[in-house]
Design a protein around this motif. Structure first.
Motif, PDB file in Angstrom:
ATOM      1  N   ILE A   4       0.835  -1.204   0.000  1.00 52.88           N
ATOM      2  CA  ILE A   4       0.000   0.000   0.000  1.00 52.88           C
ATOM      3  C   ILE A   4       0.868   1.252   0.000  1.00 52.88           C
ATOM      4  CG2 ILE A   4      -1.651   1.349   1.363  1.00 52.88           C
ATOM      5  CD1 ILE A   4      -2.903  -0.953  -0.155  1.00 52.88           C
ATOM      6  N   GLU A   5       1.955   1.227   0.758  1.00 51.30           N
ATOM      7  CA  GLU A   5       2.871   2.371   0.773  1.00 51.30           C
ATOM      8  C   GLU A   5       3.556   2.541  -0.586  1.00 51.30           C
ATOM      9  OE1 GLU A   5       5.194   1.110   4.097  1.00 51.30           O
ATOM     10  OE2 GLU A   5       4.146   2.437   5.508  1.00 51.30           O
ATOM     11  N   TRP A   6       3.945   1.407  -1.193  1.00 52.33           N
ATOM     12  CA  TRP A   6       4.497   1.462  -2.542  1.00 52.33           C
ATOM     13  C   TRP A   6       3.475   2.062  -3.513  1.00 52.33           C
ATOM     14  CZ3 TRP A   6       9.137   1.207  -4.510  1.00 52.33           C
ATOM     15  CH2 TRP A   6      10.158   0.530  -3.838  1.00 52.33           C
ATOM     16  N   SER A   7       2.250   1.641  -3.354  1.00 51.92           N
ATOM     17  CA  SER A   7       1.180   2.122  -4.220  1.00 51.92           C
ATOM     18  C   SER A   7       0.999   3.634  -4.091  1.00 51.92           C
ATOM     19  CB  SER A   7      -0.125   1.404  -3.870  1.00 51.92           C
ATOM     20  OG  SER A   7      -1.196   1.893  -4.632  1.00 51.92           O
ATOM     21  N   SER A   8       0.947   4.114  -2.863  1.00 54.90           N
ATOM     22  CA  SER A   8       0.774   5.554  -2.620  1.00 54.90           C
ATOM     23  C   SER A   8       1.948   6.345  -3.175  1.00 54.90           C
ATOM     24  CB  SER A   8       0.618   5.811  -1.121  1.00 54.90           C
ATOM     25  OG  SER A   8      -0.510   5.147  -0.609  1.00 54.90           O
ATOM     26  N   SER A   9       3.160   5.826  -2.990  1.00 54.86           N
ATOM     27  CA  SER A   9       4.353   6.511  -3.500  1.00 54.86           C
ATOM     28  C   SER A   9       4.332   6.574  -5.025  1.00 54.86           C
ATOM     29  CB  SER A   9       5.620   5.790  -3.022  1.00 54.86           C
ATOM     30  OG  SER A   9       5.706   5.806  -1.610  1.00 54.86           O
ATOM     31  N   ALA A  10       3.911   5.483  -5.650  1.00 52.63           N
ATOM     32  CA  ALA A  10       3.847   5.453  -7.115  1.00 52.63           C
ATOM     33  C   ALA A  10       2.839   6.469  -7.645  1.00 52.63           C
ATOM     34  CB  ALA A  10       3.482   4.047  -7.586  1.00 52.63           C
ATOM     35  N   THR A  60       1.787   1.294 -11.891  1.00 51.14           N
ATOM     36  CA  THR A  60       2.376   0.621 -10.728  1.00 51.14           C
ATOM     37  C   THR A  60       1.481   0.805  -9.505  1.00 51.14           C
ATOM     38  OG1 THR A  60       4.606   0.997 -11.594  1.00 51.14           O
ATOM     39  CG2 THR A  60       4.407   0.478  -9.239  1.00 51.14           C
ATOM     40  N   TYR A  61       0.985   2.040  -9.320  1.00 48.04           N
ATOM     41  CA  TYR A  61       0.030   2.284  -8.232  1.00 48.04           C
ATOM     42  C   TYR A  61      -1.176   1.360  -8.354  1.00 48.04           C
ATOM     43  CZ  TYR A  61      -4.570   4.089  -7.077  1.00 48.04           C
ATOM     44  OH  TYR A  61      -5.889   4.174  -6.699  1.00 48.04           O
ATOM     45  N   PHE A  62      -1.731   1.304  -9.564  1.00 39.71           N
ATOM     46  CA  PHE A  62      -2.968   0.558  -9.798  1.00 39.71           C
ATOM     47  C   PHE A  62      -2.771  -0.937  -9.532  1.00 39.71           C
ATOM     48  CE2 PHE A  62      -6.349  -1.253 -12.507  1.00 39.71           C
ATOM     49  CZ  PHE A  62      -7.422  -0.485 -12.098  1.00 39.71           C
ATOM     50  N   ILE A  63      -1.660  -1.499 -10.046  1.00 44.10           N
ATOM     51  CA  ILE A  63      -1.415  -2.936  -9.917  1.00 44.10           C
ATOM     52  C   ILE A  63      -1.085  -3.315  -8.473  1.00 44.10           C
ATOM     53  CG2 ILE A  63       0.141  -4.809 -10.590  1.00 44.10           C
ATOM     54  CD1 ILE A  63       0.381  -3.319 -13.340  1.00 44.10           C
ATOM     55  N   THR A  64      -0.221  -2.521  -7.811  1.00 41.45           N
ATOM     56  CA  THR A  64       0.155  -2.853  -6.431  1.00 41.45           C
ATOM     57  C   THR A  64      -1.031  -2.714  -5.481  1.00 41.45           C
ATOM     58  OG1 THR A  64       0.994  -0.576  -6.176  1.00 41.45           O
ATOM     59  CG2 THR A  64       2.603  -2.297  -6.668  1.00 41.45           C
ATOM     60  N   ARG A  65      -1.877  -1.724  -5.707  1.00 43.35           N
ATOM     61  CA  ARG A  65      -3.067  -1.590  -4.859  1.00 43.35           C
ATOM     62  C   ARG A  65      -4.037  -2.744  -5.117  1.00 43.35           C
ATOM     63  NH1 ARG A  65      -5.196   2.628  -1.670  1.00 43.35           N
ATOM     64  NH2 ARG A  65      -7.438   2.410  -1.304  1.00 43.35           N
ATOM     65  N   TRP A  66      -4.143  -3.170  -6.363  1.00 45.14           N
ATOM     66  CA  TRP A  66      -4.990  -4.317  -6.724  1.00 45.14           C
ATOM     67  C   TRP A  66      -4.514  -5.567  -5.974  1.00 45.14           C
ATOM     68  CZ3 TRP A  66      -7.122  -4.894 -12.326  1.00 45.14           C
ATOM     69  CH2 TRP A  66      -8.001  -5.981 -12.401  1.00 45.14           C
ATOM     70  N   ILE A  67      -3.193  -5.803  -5.996  1.00 45.14           N
ATOM     71  CA  ILE A  67      -2.636  -6.976  -5.313  1.00 45.14           C
ATOM     72  C   ILE A  67      -2.869  -6.883  -3.810  1.00 45.14           C
ATOM     73  CG2 ILE A  67      -0.496  -8.209  -4.766  1.00 45.14           C
ATOM     74  CD1 ILE A  67       0.525  -7.291  -7.550  1.00 45.14           C
ATOM     75  N   ALA A  68      -2.627  -5.693  -3.240  1.00 42.75           N
ATOM     76  CA  ALA A  68      -2.770  -5.523  -1.787  1.00 42.75           C
ATOM     77  C   ALA A  68      -4.222  -5.657  -1.341  1.00 42.75           C
ATOM     78  CB  ALA A  68      -2.222  -4.157  -1.374  1.00 42.75           C
ATOM     79  N   ALA A  69      -5.149  -5.130  -2.137  1.00 45.16           N
ATOM     80  CA  ALA A  69      -6.564  -5.146  -1.752  1.00 45.16           C
ATOM     81  C   ALA A  69      -7.238  -6.470  -2.095  1.00 45.16           C
ATOM     82  CB  ALA A  69      -7.300  -4.002  -2.431  1.00 45.16           C
ATOM     83  N   THR A  81     -11.850   7.528  -8.911  1.00 46.88           N
ATOM     84  CA  THR A  81     -11.435   8.815  -9.463  1.00 46.88           C
ATOM     85  C   THR A  81      -9.962   8.805  -9.845  1.00 46.88           C
ATOM     86  OG1 THR A  81     -13.077   9.847  -8.011  1.00 46.88           O
ATOM     87  CG2 THR A  81     -11.526  11.311  -9.102  1.00 46.88           C
ATOM     88  N   ALA A  82      -9.120   8.172  -9.023  1.00 45.78           N
ATOM     89  CA  ALA A  82      -7.703   8.054  -9.354  1.00 45.78           C
ATOM     90  C   ALA A  82      -7.520   7.229 -10.630  1.00 45.78           C
ATOM     91  CB  ALA A  82      -6.942   7.422  -8.195  1.00 45.78           C
ATOM     92  N   ALA A  83      -8.302   6.156 -10.770  1.00 47.62           N
ATOM     93  CA  ALA A  83      -8.237   5.331 -11.979  1.00 47.62           C
ATOM     94  C   ALA A  83      -8.710   6.122 -13.197  1.00 47.62           C
ATOM     95  CB  ALA A  83      -9.079   4.072 -11.797  1.00 47.62           C
ATOM     96  N   PHE A  84      -9.731   6.939 -13.015  1.00 49.84           N
ATOM     97  CA  PHE A  84     -10.245   7.773 -14.105  1.00 49.84           C
ATOM     98  C   PHE A  84      -9.171   8.753 -14.584  1.00 49.84           C
ATOM     99  CE2 PHE A  84     -13.117  11.551 -15.217  1.00 49.84           C
ATOM    100  CZ  PHE A  84     -13.307  11.121 -16.521  1.00 49.84           C
ATOM    101  N   GLY A  85      -8.464   9.385 -13.629  1.00 51.91           N
ATOM    102  CA  GLY A  85      -7.375  10.285 -13.997  1.00 51.91           C
ATOM    103  C   GLY A  85      -6.286   9.561 -14.765  1.00 51.91           C
ATOM    104  N   MET A  86      -5.941   8.348 -14.317  1.00 55.83           N
ATOM    105  CA  MET A  86      -4.926   7.546 -15.005  1.00 55.83           C
ATOM    106  C   MET A  86      -5.365   7.221 -16.432  1.00 55.83           C
ATOM    107  SD  MET A  86      -3.543   3.724 -14.017  1.00 55.83           S
ATOM    108  CE  MET A  86      -5.107   2.945 -14.464  1.00 55.83           C
ATOM    109  N   MET A  87      -6.627   6.886 -16.602  1.00 61.74           N
ATOM    110  CA  MET A  87      -7.112   6.505 -17.931  1.00 61.74           C
ATOM    111  C   MET A  87      -7.179   7.700 -18.873  1.00 61.74           C
ATOM    112  SD  MET A  87      -9.974   3.651 -16.968  1.00 61.74           S
ATOM    113  CE  MET A  87      -9.504   2.208 -16.009  1.00 61.74           C
ATOM    114  N   ILE A  88      -7.421   8.893 -18.332  1.00 63.02           N
ATOM    115  CA  ILE A  88      -7.367  10.097 -19.175  1.00 63.02           C
ATOM    116  C   ILE A  88      -5.960  10.265 -19.736  1.00 63.02           C
ATOM    117  CG2 ILE A  88      -7.405  12.627 -19.112  1.00 63.02           C
ATOM    118  CD1 ILE A  88      -9.808  12.475 -17.286  1.00 63.02           C
ATOM    119  N   ASP A 125      -8.006   4.501   2.604  1.00 66.72           N
ATOM    120  CA  ASP A 125      -7.824   3.195   3.244  1.00 66.72           C
ATOM    121  C   ASP A 125      -8.342   2.070   2.347  1.00 66.72           C
ATOM    122  OD1 ASP A 125      -6.914   4.603   5.423  1.00 66.72           O
ATOM    123  OD2 ASP A 125      -8.864   4.606   6.437  1.00 66.72           O
ATOM    124  N   VAL A 126      -7.650   0.938   2.422  1.00 66.56           N
ATOM    125  CA  VAL A 126      -8.123  -0.266   1.734  1.00 66.56           C
ATOM    126  C   VAL A 126      -9.050  -1.015   2.680  1.00 66.56           C
ATOM    127  CG1 VAL A 126      -7.471  -2.494   0.774  1.00 66.56           C
ATOM    128  CG2 VAL A 126      -6.066  -0.479   0.316  1.00 66.56           C
TER     129      VAL A 126
END
Length: 394
Positions: A4-10, A60-69, A81-88, A125-126
């Motif tokens: 999760i920390e890796w995800s937030s940093s990414a 990297t954020y998206f994948i690591t959060r997916w694995i952690a959650a 919303t974060a995913a929407f920004g990434m997809m834009i 939070d997850v």
């Protein structure tokens, strides 16, 4: 360091990279106004490279959060919303690789940055999925709908640039008024970010009890001064203020309070910017659009809708109805989010009809693309924050 920390940093690295890339694209646009083709290409290459780096960090954020959650990170407002920004950004990378228009980066990336900053204002939070979301249709439905909206957002960016380039800002007109209104709305989103940051530091949360739509007594915590109270609300925290206005159970008064504070603070920010710059905001950014090709922008806007509309329809309507039948035993229920998805679908269907049969190109097409994105953002912000419904878990 946890996943999760890796995800937030990414995600933070991606955020910073998009800001830096915006500066490079600004350099590319500025150099193009002085006919320095080589310099323009170099700045544009730098901007595109940094955008790619940011997008990789975003993935990297998206994948690591997916694995952690243990599930796709699209189950709450922060994640979606974060995913929407990434997809834009992903949609921009695709379009830029085809057309190489630096102005697209100068306008698309700040919008993605604002959306990601907006996402970060919600709890990060997850948490485990509630039963209604424990389905593979969560991944299919939400990601496909967000991807369609992101591609449609690029059509709005192209339309915005077209309008900024071609509207005469020296003459009073409806077009000048409405393009400035669009700039004002963007500042309101920034107002949400600023208000949330200010109150998180300067305001002690207050707890209230209220009666929900099913008549059950619940408690809720406000993180901003309560302008609007929940249905039959009562203050629990000693010494706290009573809400100024009580709302019916259908309305989420806490989120309505958030929206109103965002409008108030965003309006103050807009007025300050107008006083400092002594110009309309549209006039300030207009010089960055002057060397763009209007016909090419019109083509980008149209093609983005051609691609984004079927993707959105598939995710937001077809996949959504299949999941609704699986989860609730019916395909359609007139939930606020369902209704707004239908409105969005019908709007873009009308856009394509007018474009193909009535020849609505240029200015008319640009305005329609911009209005379509406003409808999408209203669904993301107002419908999610104010109106209670089956999607309120988001």
């Amino acid at each position: 360091m946890t996943l999760i920390e890796w995800s937030s940093s990414a995600l933070f690295v991606a955020f910073v990279a998009y800001l830096v890339a915006t500066i490079f694209f600004g350099g590319a646009v500025k150099s193009s106004t002085h006919e320095k083709t080589a310099t323009n290409k170099r700045w544009g290459m730098y901007g595109f490279t940094v955008t790619i780096i940011g997008f990789i960090a975003n993935l990297t954020y998206f994948i690591t959060r997916w694995i952690a959650a243990g599930h796709a990170p699209v189950s709450n407002l922060f994640e979606f919303t974060a995913a929407f920004g990434m997809m834009i950004v992903g949609a921009f990378i695709l379009i830029y690789s085809m057309y190489r228009i630096a102005a697209l980066g100068l306008f698309a990336l700040p919008i993605a940055v604002i959306i990601i900053a907006y996402a970060s204002m919600f709890p990060t939070d997850v948490s485990p999925l509630i039963p209604a979301l424990q389905s593979y249709w969560l991944t299919i439905h939400v990601i496909t709908a967000a991807l369609g909206e992101a591609i449609l957002a690029i059509s709005a960016v192209a339309g915005l640039i077209w309008l900024l380039k071609n509207i005469d800002m020296t003459k009073k007109s409806k077009q000048r008024f409405w393009i400035e209104a669009v700039m004002y709305v963007l500042i309101l989103v920034v107002g949400f970010i600023v208000s949330t940051t200010i109150f998180s530091v300067a305001y002690e949360p207050v707890e209230y009890s209220y009666v929900d739509v099913e008549g059950a007594e619940q408690t809720i915590e406000y993180t901003k001064p309560a302008l609007f109270g929940m249905n039959e609300s009562t203050v629990i925290t000693e010494g706290a203020m009573q809400p100024l206005i009580e709302m019916p159970a259908l309305v989420n008064a806490k989120k309505l309070t958030t929206v109103v504070w965002s409008i108030l603070i965003g309006s103050v920010l807009y007025i300050l910017l107008r006083l400092i710059l002594r110009k309309r905001l549209a006039e300030v950014v207009q010089p960055f659009t002057k060397k763009t090709n209007s016909q090419l922008l019109d083509e980008i806007g149209y093609r983005s809708v051609l691609i984004g509309f079927p993707v959105f329809s598939l995710g937001a309507l077809i996949f959504a109805m299949i999941w609704a039948h699986e989860a609730w035993g019916r395909f359609w229920g007139w939930d606020p989010k369902e209704v707004w998805a239908l409105i969005t679908f019908l709007f873009y269907a009308v856009y394509l009809h007018l474009r193909l049969t009535k020849g609505w190109q240029g200015e008319k097409s640009a305005w329609l693309a911009l209005i379509g994105f406003i409808i999408i953002m209203f669904n993301l912000i107002a419908v999610n924050l104010i109106i209670a419904g089956l999607h309120s878990y988001a």
